[in-house]
Enzyme design. Structure first.
Site, PDB file in Angstrom:
ATOM      1  N   GLY A  97      -7.202   7.661   2.349  1.00  0.00           N
ATOM      2  CA  GLY A  97      -6.546   6.828   3.366  1.00  0.00           C
ATOM      3  C   GLY A  97      -7.411   6.666   4.603  1.00  0.00           C
TER       4      GLY A  97
ATOM      5  N   TYR B 175     -13.240   1.480  12.656  1.00  0.00           N
ATOM      6  CA  TYR B 175     -12.322   1.926  11.618  1.00  0.00           C
ATOM      7  C   TYR B 175     -12.065   3.440  11.707  1.00  0.00           C
ATOM      8  CZ  TYR B 175     -10.516   0.348   6.992  1.00  0.00           C
ATOM      9  OH  TYR B 175      -9.764  -0.016   5.914  1.00  0.00           O
ATOM     10  N   TRP B 176     -12.407   4.216  10.693  1.00  0.00           N
ATOM     11  CA  TRP B 176     -12.081   5.644  10.716  1.00  0.00           C
ATOM     12  C   TRP B 176     -13.172   6.508  11.334  1.00  0.00           C
ATOM     13  CZ3 TRP B 176      -7.352   7.444   9.924  1.00  0.00           C
ATOM     14  CH2 TRP B 176      -6.448   6.636   9.238  1.00  0.00           C
TER      15      TRP B 176
ATOM     16  N   TRP C 231       0.850  -1.207   0.000  1.00  0.00           N
ATOM     17  CA  TRP C 231       0.000   0.000   0.000  1.00  0.00           C
ATOM     18  C   TRP C 231       0.877   1.245   0.000  1.00  0.00           C
ATOM     19  CZ3 TRP C 231      -2.796  -4.255   0.874  1.00  0.00           C
ATOM     20  CH2 TRP C 231      -4.183  -4.211   0.670  1.00  0.00           C
TER      21      TRP C 231
ATOM     22  N   GLN D 172      -3.346   7.437  -3.194  1.00  0.00           N
ATOM     23  CA  GLN D 172      -3.491   7.546  -1.727  1.00  0.00           C
ATOM     24  C   GLN D 172      -2.702   8.757  -1.247  1.00  0.00           C
ATOM     25  OE1 GLN D 172      -2.267   4.086   0.515  1.00  0.00           O
ATOM     26  NE2 GLN D 172      -4.280   3.868   1.434  1.00  0.00           N
TER      27      GLN D 172
ATOM     28  N   ASP E 190     -10.693   5.641   4.860  1.00  0.00           N
ATOM     29  CA  ASP E 190     -11.698   5.066   3.966  1.00  0.00           C
ATOM     30  C   ASP E 190     -13.165   5.334   4.326  1.00  0.00           C
ATOM     31  OD1 ASP E 190      -9.188   4.054   3.473  1.00  0.00           O
ATOM     32  OD2 ASP E 190      -9.872   2.027   3.063  1.00  0.00           O
TER      33      ASP E 190
ATOM     34  N   TYR F 161      -7.472 -11.265  -0.234  1.00  0.00           N
ATOM     35  CA  TYR F 161      -7.873  -9.854  -0.271  1.00  0.00           C
ATOM     36  C   TYR F 161      -8.887  -9.586  -1.385  1.00  0.00           C
ATOM     37  CZ  TYR F 161      -7.802  -4.815  -0.486  1.00  0.00           C
ATOM     38  OH  TYR F 161      -8.192  -3.504  -0.491  1.00  0.00           O
TER      39      TYR F 161
ATOM     40  N   GLU G 143      -3.801  -2.102  14.357  1.00  0.00           N
ATOM     41  CA  GLU G 143      -4.059  -1.175  13.243  1.00  0.00           C
ATOM     42  C   GLU G 143      -4.596   0.151  13.793  1.00  0.00           C
ATOM     43  OE1 GLU G 143      -6.939  -2.778  10.549  1.00  0.00           O
ATOM     44  OE2 GLU G 143      -6.575  -1.262   8.995  1.00  0.00           O
TER      45      GLU G 143
ATOM     46  N   TRP H  62       0.718   4.677   1.164  1.00  0.00           N
ATOM     47  CA  TRP H  62       1.221   5.474   2.300  1.00  0.00           C
ATOM     48  C   TRP H  62       1.736   4.595   3.429  1.00  0.00           C
ATOM     49  CZ3 TRP H  62      -2.089   9.018   5.926  1.00  0.00           C
ATOM     50  CH2 TRP H  62      -3.290   8.407   6.310  1.00  0.00           C
ATOM     51  N   ASP H  63       1.222   3.355   3.528  1.00  0.00           N
ATOM     52  CA  ASP H  63       1.786   2.425   4.514  1.00  0.00           C
ATOM     53  C   ASP H  63       3.281   2.231   4.265  1.00  0.00           C
ATOM     54  OD1 ASP H  63      -1.119   1.718   4.028  1.00  0.00           O
ATOM     55  OD2 ASP H  63      -0.741   0.470   5.788  1.00  0.00           O
TER      56      ASP H  63
HETATM   57  C1  GLC Z   1      -7.079   0.716   5.066  1.00  0.00           C
HETATM   58  C2  GLC Z   1      -6.797   2.138   5.538  1.00  0.00           C
HETATM   59  C3  GLC Z   1      -5.741   2.758   4.654  1.00  0.00           C
HETATM   60  C4  GLC Z   1      -4.519   1.871   4.650  1.00  0.00           C
HETATM   61  C5  GLC Z   1      -4.851   0.419   4.276  1.00  0.00           C
HETATM   62  C6  GLC Z   1      -3.701  -0.532   4.509  1.00  0.00           C
HETATM   63  O1  GLC Z   1      -7.621   0.687   3.789  1.00  0.00           O
HETATM   64  O2  GLC Z   1      -7.952   2.905   5.536  1.00  0.00           O
HETATM   65  O3  GLC Z   1      -5.398   4.036   5.105  1.00  0.00           O
HETATM   66  O4  GLC Z   1      -3.576   2.367   3.773  1.00  0.00           O
HETATM   67  O5  GLC Z   1      -5.909  -0.034   5.084  1.00  0.00           O
HETATM   68  O6  GLC Z   1      -3.246  -0.435   5.821  1.00  0.00           O
END
Ligand code: GLC
Length: 419
Positions: free
Chosen positions: A160, A346-347, A32, A100, A162, A80, A390, A34-35
């Site tokens: 990011g 989650y968010w 991913w 992202q 979601d 996935y 997470e 930004w991860d």
């Molecule tokens: C989820 C998060 C996202 C992150 C991904 C992998 O989709 O919302 O920000 O990059 O998981 O960790």
């Protein structure tokens, strides 16, 4: 302290797939965007070569037009969904068709500044520079064709964050298309109460199907999408990344006028996101022109980009202070006083490590070292008490979502040195 750092390094090693780091086994088995950037910071604390390798693998997912994809499907993995066959982007290696948060230029600059092996760092950064520039050019061109200074996201996954309640109203405008029967995989790894709801998922996929049908052609997507938002988080991270890109350009003797133009435009665009009445930034629904009422942790990210005036920064700090009265651990992803606040989902409420890290750096930039320290202490307490999750419950501190999570581990390693 040593033991926890050791555990963090072990998690990165366990999630290493030979050049790239997966966020978490089972739940997120690919690379991913930004991860991986945060992972690189973590790797750099004990293996600088491996940190640069992480970014090289990331750029294998760069499209010819400059876009960096949000997921790169290096090796097929059935655990996935939606996988490469759903996205059908025809890129090699297969990728998703959206992006992202653009933190990569910021991370490159930080790796360079922290490097012990200066030659290695200079060589890699110099080699990455044209690719970073192409990514930023794509963002400012494809996503802000009107030069408003605000770059659009076209899918909640691009933010990011979601399933943030900030996207609820805009997402409701997305027509649900006829989808073949599908089976989510996320809810087989994590409790449903901690993940997005089914109706949201149908809309996420409907957007993907619409973009796939348009061959991911940027102009058509921007023109015809039913979801178009100026996310205060994404825009702030881009503004900061533009600053860092400018610093790299100056370091390498590259032309800088184009980047300075983006920065100027961004500062002007941001005035539209500041709500002076409430003393906070708000995202903007670009489809309707309406400011988004729900305040989330993203509203504090402009501090990281140096966007607020000193007085505005003070008001943001006061706003955050009120959140601190409501929850034990800062920073909850949604305003705890908002009716949409759900501390487990989650968010929609939990605390995320990378968001704290970004906001803390923003606070330090404005001289709020004590509050920045509090954000860091909260994270250390959460991880020490609940493990490398997470995300975390902002009231009880319970660890939620995926376990042995890479960016949590990486930032634990990369953060202490900064104080
Ligand atoms: C989820 C998060 C996202 C992150 C991904 C992998 O989709 O919302 O920000 O990059 O998981 O960790």
């Amino acid at each position: 302290m040593k033991a926890i750092r050791q555990q963090a390094a072990d998690i990165l090693r366990a999630n290493d797939r030979g050049g790239f780091t997966i966020p978490a086994a089972g739940l997120y088995p690919y690379q991913w965007l930004w991860d991986s950037c945060f992972c690189a910071l973590g790797w750099a604390t004990f293996d600088e070569k491996r940190a640069w390798e992480e970014l090289s693998w990331l750029f294998k997912g760069q499209w010819p037009d400059g876009m960096l994809a949000h997921i790169i499907f290096h090796h097929p993995d059935p655990s996935y969904f939606p996988g490469p066959e759903v996205w059908a982007t025809h890129h090699d290696p297969p990728t998703s068709g959206i992006t992202q948060p653009p933190v990569v230029a910021t991370i490159v600059r930080q790796l360079l500044e922290r490097a012990c092996d200066r030659t290695l760092a200079q060589d890699h950064a110099r080699q990455l520079y044209p690719k970073l520039l192409a990514f930023h050019r794509w963002l400012h061109g494809a996503r802000d064709p009107e030069h408003s200074g605000l770059v659009a996201v076209l899918h909640p996954w691009e933010t990011g964050m979601d399933n943030s309640p900030a996207w609820d109203t805009a997402l409701e405008q997305v027509p649900i298309v006829q989808l073949p029967p599908y089976q989510r995989k996320d809810t087989s790894h994590v409790a449903e109460t901690q993940r997005p709801r089914p109706k949201d998922y149908d809309r996420y996929l409907s957007l993907v199907v619409g973009y796939r049908e348009r061959g991911y052609e940027p102009e058509a997507l921007y023109r015809e999408t039913s979801f178009k938002v100026a996310d205060v988080g994404f825009c702030a991270l881009l503004q900061r990344a533009d600053e860092d890109l400018l610093a790299l350009a100056q370091m390498f003797g590259e032309p800088s006028a184009e980047i300075e133009g983006w920065l100027d435009r961004g500062r002007k665009g941001f005035r539209k996101l500041w709500d002076d009445h409430s003393g906070i930034y708000r995202s903007l629904n670009l489809s309707t022109g309406e400011p988004i009422p729900v305040i989330t942790s993203a509203s504090f990210l402009p501090l990281f980009a140096g966007l607020p005036s000193a007085e505005e920064a003070q008001r943001l700090v006061e706003y955050l202070g009120h959140w601190g009265d409501e929850v034990r651990y800062l920073v909850p992803s949604t305003d705890p006083a908002d009716p949409h606040f759900e501390p487990e989902r989650y968010w929609r409420g939990p605390v995320w490590v990378q968001v704290n890290w970004l906001i803390a750096q923003g606070l330090k930039r404005y001289g709020y070292a004590a509050l920045a320290g509090r954000l860091r202490e909260d994270i250390f307490e959460l991880v020490e008490g609940s493990g490398f999750h997470e995300y975390y419950h902002p009231v009880t501190g319970e660890g939620l979502g995926g376990r042995a999570f890479s960016w949590t581990a990486a930032l634990l390693l990369a953060w202490p040195g900064e104080g």
